[in-house]
Scaffold this motif. Structure first.
Motif, mmCIF file in Angstrom:
data_model
loop_
_atom_site.group_PDB
_atom_site.id
_atom_site.type_symbol
_atom_site.label_atom_id
_atom_site.label_comp_id
_atom_site.label_asym_id
_atom_site.label_seq_id
_atom_site.Cartn_x
_atom_site.Cartn_y
_atom_site.Cartn_z
ATOM 1 N N PRO A 83 0.815 -1.218 0.000
ATOM 2 C CA PRO A 83 0.000 0.000 0.000
ATOM 3 C C PRO A 83 0.847 1.266 0.000
ATOM 4 O O PRO A 83 1.985 1.280 0.477
ATOM 5 C CB PRO A 83 -0.805 -0.120 1.303
ATOM 6 C CG PRO A 83 -0.762 -1.564 1.678
ATOM 7 C CD PRO A 83 0.544 -2.081 1.161
ATOM 8 N N ASP A 85 -0.421 4.079 1.500
ATOM 9 C CA ASP A 85 -0.748 4.747 2.761
ATOM 10 C C ASP A 85 0.251 4.358 3.851
ATOM 11 O O ASP A 85 0.547 3.176 4.041
ATOM 12 C CB ASP A 85 -2.164 4.343 3.186
ATOM 13 C CG ASP A 85 -2.543 4.892 4.540
ATOM 14 O OD1 ASP A 85 -2.824 6.093 4.632
ATOM 15 O OD2 ASP A 85 -2.527 4.111 5.522
ATOM 16 N N TYR A 87 0.104 4.313 7.153
ATOM 17 C CA TYR A 87 -0.383 3.445 8.225
ATOM 18 C C TYR A 87 -0.516 2.009 7.752
ATOM 19 O O TYR A 87 -0.109 1.069 8.447
ATOM 20 C CB TYR A 87 -1.729 3.953 8.748
ATOM 21 C CG TYR A 87 -2.303 3.087 9.838
ATOM 22 C CD1 TYR A 87 -1.714 3.041 11.101
ATOM 23 C CD2 TYR A 87 -3.441 2.312 9.616
ATOM 24 C CE1 TYR A 87 -2.232 2.241 12.112
ATOM 25 C CE2 TYR A 87 -3.966 1.512 10.607
ATOM 26 C CZ TYR A 87 -3.367 1.481 11.855
ATOM 27 O OH TYR A 87 -3.883 0.685 12.846
ATOM 28 N N GLU A 88 -1.051 1.822 6.553
ATOM 29 C CA GLU A 88 -1.189 0.464 6.028
ATOM 30 C C GLU A 88 0.171 -0.161 5.752
ATOM 31 O O GLU A 88 0.342 -1.374 5.931
ATOM 32 C CB GLU A 88 -2.065 0.459 4.777
ATOM 33 C CG GLU A 88 -3.534 0.708 5.079
ATOM 34 C CD GLU A 88 -4.445 0.389 3.920
ATOM 35 O OE1 GLU A 88 -3.944 0.243 2.779
ATOM 36 O OE2 GLU A 88 -5.666 0.290 4.137
ATOM 37 N N ARG A 89 1.144 0.629 5.332
ATOM 38 C CA ARG A 89 2.501 0.093 5.138
ATOM 39 C C ARG A 89 3.062 -0.394 6.473
ATOM 40 O O ARG A 89 3.709 -1.444 6.541
ATOM 41 C CB ARG A 89 3.405 1.161 4.524
ATOM 42 C CG ARG A 89 3.112 1.452 3.071
ATOM 43 C CD ARG A 89 3.776 2.728 2.585
ATOM 44 N NE ARG A 89 5.208 2.571 2.401
ATOM 45 C CZ ARG A 89 5.786 2.174 1.270
ATOM 46 N NH1 ARG A 89 5.046 1.851 0.219
ATOM 47 N NH2 ARG A 89 7.096 2.083 1.166
ATOM 48 N N GLN A 91 1.269 -1.475 8.952
ATOM 49 C CA GLN A 91 0.557 -2.713 9.265
ATOM 50 C C GLN A 91 1.139 -3.905 8.499
ATOM 51 O O GLN A 91 1.208 -5.010 9.042
ATOM 52 C CB GLN A 91 -0.925 -2.553 8.947
ATOM 53 C CG GLN A 91 -1.678 -1.672 9.931
ATOM 54 C CD GLN A 91 -3.159 -1.656 9.629
ATOM 55 O OE1 GLN A 91 -3.580 -1.409 8.488
ATOM 56 N NE2 GLN A 91 -3.965 -1.931 10.631
ATOM 57 N N VAL A 92 1.531 -3.679 7.265
ATOM 58 C CA VAL A 92 2.191 -4.746 6.512
ATOM 59 C C VAL A 92 3.453 -5.193 7.255
ATOM 60 O O VAL A 92 3.695 -6.392 7.443
ATOM 61 C CB VAL A 92 2.523 -4.291 5.075
ATOM 62 C CG1 VAL A 92 3.453 -5.297 4.393
ATOM 63 C CG2 VAL A 92 1.247 -4.123 4.258
ATOM 64 N N VAL A 151 -4.162 -6.936 5.611
ATOM 65 C CA VAL A 151 -4.086 -5.478 5.681
ATOM 66 C C VAL A 151 -4.995 -4.877 4.618
ATOM 67 O O VAL A 151 -4.904 -5.236 3.433
ATOM 68 C CB VAL A 151 -2.642 -4.980 5.465
ATOM 69 C CG1 VAL A 151 -2.599 -3.454 5.453
ATOM 70 C CG2 VAL A 151 -1.718 -5.523 6.549
ATOM 71 N N GLY A 152 -5.858 -3.964 5.039
ATOM 72 C CA GLY A 152 -6.711 -3.277 4.092
ATOM 73 C C GLY A 152 -7.685 -4.205 3.387
ATOM 74 O O GLY A 152 -8.111 -5.224 3.936
ATOM 75 N N GLU A 153 -7.988 -3.859 2.151
ATOM 76 C CA GLU A 153 -9.014 -4.584 1.400
ATOM 77 C C GLU A 153 -8.435 -5.523 0.343
ATOM 78 O O GLU A 153 -9.191 -6.216 -0.333
ATOM 79 C CB GLU A 153 -9.955 -3.581 0.712
ATOM 80 C CG GLU A 153 -10.670 -2.635 1.653
ATOM 81 C CD GLU A 153 -11.569 -3.368 2.638
ATOM 82 O OE1 GLU A 153 -12.225 -4.350 2.226
ATOM 83 O OE2 GLU A 153 -11.601 -2.969 3.815
ATOM 84 N N THR A 156 -1.676 -8.264 -0.162
ATOM 85 C CA THR A 156 -0.396 -7.566 -0.035
ATOM 86 C C THR A 156 0.705 -8.569 0.296
ATOM 87 O O THR A 156 0.451 -9.758 0.495
ATOM 88 C CB THR A 156 -0.440 -6.513 1.088
ATOM 89 O OG1 THR A 156 -0.492 -7.190 2.362
ATOM 90 C CG2 THR A 156 -1.640 -5.579 0.956
#
Length: 200
Positions: A83, A85, A87-89, A91-92, A151-153, A156
């Motif tokens: 991602p 974003d 924050y999502e990075r 989370q990855v 993570v996310g939708e 990843t």
């Protein structure tokens, strides 16, 4: 110069790298090293990998890079598999650290002892380590209960990192029947275009 991958066909960590390269359509050359006999590691990987581990890649410009999840991040950056974003990075990274710290030591090590090693430890030690793997599966089941991916939708490299050893966990004697959310996620990842078998 083509990307060079120091590889082993049964290693989930090496499989991660083969997957991201295949998903991105990057051609690469494979050179196989044993995961049992390390006698050639220093000669072959000295100067390329600080820990002399596979996977290690030599990029098309000649620079080396080791450690499976670092390699995943390098190739996925700028692609749909990582991602944009912040924050999502993060989370990855959270799940990739979980994979190496909590998941791989339990599931991958037990699989190696049970299915690959020529000199496994005593059964009591295997079962103690298996408990760590089951605890990791419990965490995954809880997280995947109400979501399709980690993570996310979308799919990843967090999913890719965790898929590598989870999908072969039964080879280590792990029963995935009590983990329906994990099993649905495994099927979802396996259906992604470009996902190839670990034996490919």
């Amino acid at each position: 110069m083509m990307v060079l991958l120091y590889d082993n066909p049964v290693s989930g960590n090496c499989y991660k790298v083969r997957l991201i390269l295949s998903l991105l359509g990057i051609e690469f050359e494979r050179r196989q090293l044993s995961v049992v006999d390390h006698s050639e590691r220093s000669e072959v990987l000295g100067g390329l990998s600080p820990s002399l581990n596979v996977p290690t890649v030599v990029l098309d410009d000649g620079r080396p890079l080791a450690e499976s999840n670092a390699i995943l991040w390098y190739f996925a950056d700028g692609s749909r598999y990582l991602p944009g974003d912040g924050y999502e990075r993060a989370q990855v990274l959270q799940w990739m650290f979980f994979e190496q710290y909590r998941h791989e030591p339990g599931i991958a090590v037990v699989r190696f002892w049970v299915a690959i090693s020529e000199d496994p430890p005593p059964a009591a030690d295997i079962e103690k380590r298996r408990a760590l793997g089951l605890a990791a599966l419990d965490v995954m089941e809880g997280h995947l209960g109400d979501r399709e991916y980690f993570v996310g939708e979308g799919f990843t490299i967090a999913d890719l990192a965790l898929y590598a050893y989870t999908h072969v966990a039964p080879e280590g004697g792990f029963d995935l029947k009590p983990y329906p959310a994990v099993r649905r996620w495994l099927a979802r990842v396996a259906a992604q275009p470009g996902i190839v078998p670990i034996t490919a």
